[in-house]
Design a protein around this motif. Structure first.
Motif, mmCIF file in Angstrom:
data_model
loop_
_atom_site.group_PDB
_atom_site.id
_atom_site.type_symbol
_atom_site.label_atom_id
_atom_site.label_comp_id
_atom_site.label_asym_id
_atom_site.label_seq_id
_atom_site.Cartn_x
_atom_site.Cartn_y
_atom_site.Cartn_z
ATOM 1 N N SER A 1 0.935 -1.077 -0.128
ATOM 2 C CA SER A 1 0.149 -0.025 -0.061
ATOM 3 C C SER A 1 0.795 1.328 0.129
ATOM 4 O O SER A 1 0.512 2.291 -0.603
ATOM 5 C CB SER A 1 -0.911 -0.105 1.178
ATOM 6 O OG SER A 1 -1.884 -1.080 1.097
ATOM 7 N N ALA B 1 -0.945 4.600 -4.301
ATOM 8 C CA ALA B 1 -0.363 5.592 -2.931
ATOM 9 C C ALA B 1 0.271 6.800 -3.426
ATOM 10 O O ALA B 1 0.356 7.921 -2.750
ATOM 11 C CB ALA B 1 0.832 4.833 -1.963
ATOM 12 N N GLN C 1 -4.456 4.286 5.532
ATOM 13 C CA GLN C 1 -3.607 5.405 5.941
ATOM 14 C C GLN C 1 -2.819 4.865 7.032
ATOM 15 O O GLN C 1 -1.672 5.044 7.400
ATOM 16 C CB GLN C 1 -4.292 6.654 6.178
ATOM 17 C CG GLN C 1 -3.106 7.754 6.300
ATOM 18 C CD GLN C 1 -2.180 8.050 5.226
ATOM 19 O OE1 GLN C 1 -2.551 7.655 4.130
ATOM 20 N NE2 GLN C 1 -0.887 7.989 5.589
ATOM 21 N N ILE D 1 -0.182 2.231 6.070
ATOM 22 C CA ILE D 1 0.671 3.039 5.514
ATOM 23 C C ILE D 1 1.559 3.671 6.474
ATOM 24 O O ILE D 1 2.874 3.659 6.331
ATOM 25 C CB ILE D 1 0.208 3.984 4.489
ATOM 26 C CG1 ILE D 1 -0.324 3.409 3.043
ATOM 27 C CG2 ILE D 1 1.379 4.957 3.652
ATOM 28 C CD1 ILE D 1 -1.128 4.075 2.228
#
Length: 446
Positions: A43, A49, A293, A296
């Motif tokens: 990701s 991304a 998120q 990430i």
């Protein structure tokens, strides 16, 4: 006085609380941050991304901004300091702090994105101060958010600006003989040009600088490790033995508790898990999904500590320089120790390379920390004074280049420690929501 306060605040209690929070969240999340690390890496590095709209930055750029703030001199100087003070076993504890810190950063970022807001310019802003208002109500949460923001601003000016500028000036003066004032002025001017463009400019620089400097440093570090490959098996054995042995540190004078203390402390300084800073950068992402998120953002601890710090630590350990003393009989520490390790393979170029790496890493930290300080400052000022803060931040970089920074460093460390209190309280209050989110939403395969 400040040093005494700093010793208390960064004592075993705080470090145990930081590591314990990560352990608690990891177990409550059923080890999902570890089990889904592959998804998180895909990701973070995938094409999706890098996509963004007009209102924010891409998830990749936000990650690089957070990494720019955390990847600094701690990856070079901090690792060496941990190994000297805590022995080779400190490296294991640095990695453990990052492994459990991934769950902490996941929660910080998920909650920050979920409860972010629009500022006066219509840009997304978020962080622990806004989550605290949700967790404890407008009145009490505002008080806690103000406390967090005050110390975050202090940390940004100290560790983010002044100490990093001083590291740049020191490295360029010692290796290339450049005047400190000139280096300080150039550093401040370059930083000001970038930060005047706001998060869009900062994120673009971070997205270009961080991957390149990280890859080059890793390549050189791996060259040192392979150049001393014959020592690697024995060094790895010593690292794990010293991490858990009752008598672990160099010379057998201290045990695993010393290794744990220094390893966790330098690990937290490196990846900033528990400080709440990762969520501030994550909140700037355009059209962010909170759970994705969070995944990430948590890869920042993986890249910063488990990869870069591990390479630095292995290069030092397998090169045989750990325990070297200088002409005065004192152990070689900090950047000097890392330089000795790199010189075993790279020769005289090792000193130049490490010095230039310090310059790039420190400048990235200056740029990355500015955004975090700016968001917390505008929280305190109700959205006003953004330009004032940027100018003051650049001025701090100029002044920091020529200062004796013992007092400033101690003050900044204290601010860092005090940031943890409201943030960890926030994570405890909202841990159920973060854990339900990660358990209830299986990621789609990329």
């Amino acid at each position: 006085m400040l040093n005494a306060i700093n010793e208390v605040l960064w004592g075993p209690g705080t470090l145990a609380l930081l590591l314990g929070t990560g352990v608690f969240l990891t177990l409550r999340m059923r080890l999902l941050p570890w089990r889904r690390l592959g998804f998180a890496l895909r990701s973070a590095l995938g094409r999706e991304a890098r996509q963004t709209g007009k209102d924010g930055v891409s998830p990749f750029s936000a990650l690089m901004t957070a990494l720019a703030a955390s990847i600094g001199t701690g990856n070079i100087v901090g690792v060496a300091t941990a190994l000297v003070a805590g022995g080779p076993g400190a490296l294991v504890w640095m990695e453990l702090s990052a492994l459990f810190g991934m769950a902490t950063i996941f929660s910080e970022s998920l909650l920050a994105v979920r409860y972010r807001r629009r500022d006066r310019q219509g840009q997304w802003v978020g962080g622990p101060m806004y989550v605290l208002e949700t967790a404890f109500g407008r009145k009490n949460g505002r008080v806690l958010g103000t406390v967090f923001a005050l110390f975050a601003v202090g940390a940004s000016l100290g560790i983010g600006s002044m100490t990093q500028s001083n590291s740049i000036a020191g490295a360029l003066e010692s290796v290339f003989g450049l005047p400190v004032c000139t280096v300080g002025a150039v550093t401040a001017a370059l930083a000001l040009v970038i930060i005047l463009g706001g998060i869009h400019s900062i994120s673009k620089v971070a997205a270009a600088l961080v991957p390149v400097m990280g890859a080059i440093y890793l390549a050189a570090g791996l060259a040192v490790i392979f150049g001393n490959l014959g020592n690697l098996p024995g060094s790895v054995a010593d690292i794990f033995r010293c991490a858990f042995s009752p008598r672990a540190a160099v010379g057998g004078a201290a045990g695993w508790m010393t290794a744990a203390r220094w390893g966790v402390a330098r690990g937290v300084f490196s990846n900033e898990a528990g400080l709440g800073s990762a969520g501030i950068a994550a909140s700037a992402v355009d059209h962010a999904d909170p759970v994705r998120q969070g995944y990430i953002s948590m890869t920042g601890a993986f890249f910063d500590t488990i990869i870069i710090c591990t390479v630095t630590g292995l290069a030092i350990c397998c090169s045989g320089v750990l325990g070297t003393v200088d002409g005065a009989g004192q152990p070689v520490d900090g950047s000097a120790l890392t330089i000795l390790a790199f010189q075993t393979v790279l020769g005289p170029w090792g000193a130049r390379f490490v010095s230039l790496s310090i310059v790039l890493f420190a400048f990235a930290t200056i740029v990355g920390w500015e955004y975090q300080g700016e968001v917390t400052f505008t929280y305190l000022s109700r959205g006003r004074g953004r330009l004032l803060y940027r100018v003051v931040y650049a001025l701090a970089a100029f002044l920091g280049a020529g200062l004796e920074l013992g007092t400033v460093f101690a003050f900044a460390d204290i601010c860092n420690a005090l940031m943890c209190g409201p943030n960890l309280l926030c994570l405890a209050a909202m841990s159920g929501e973060a854990c339900r989110a990660i358990r209830g939403k299986a990621p789609k395969k990329l």
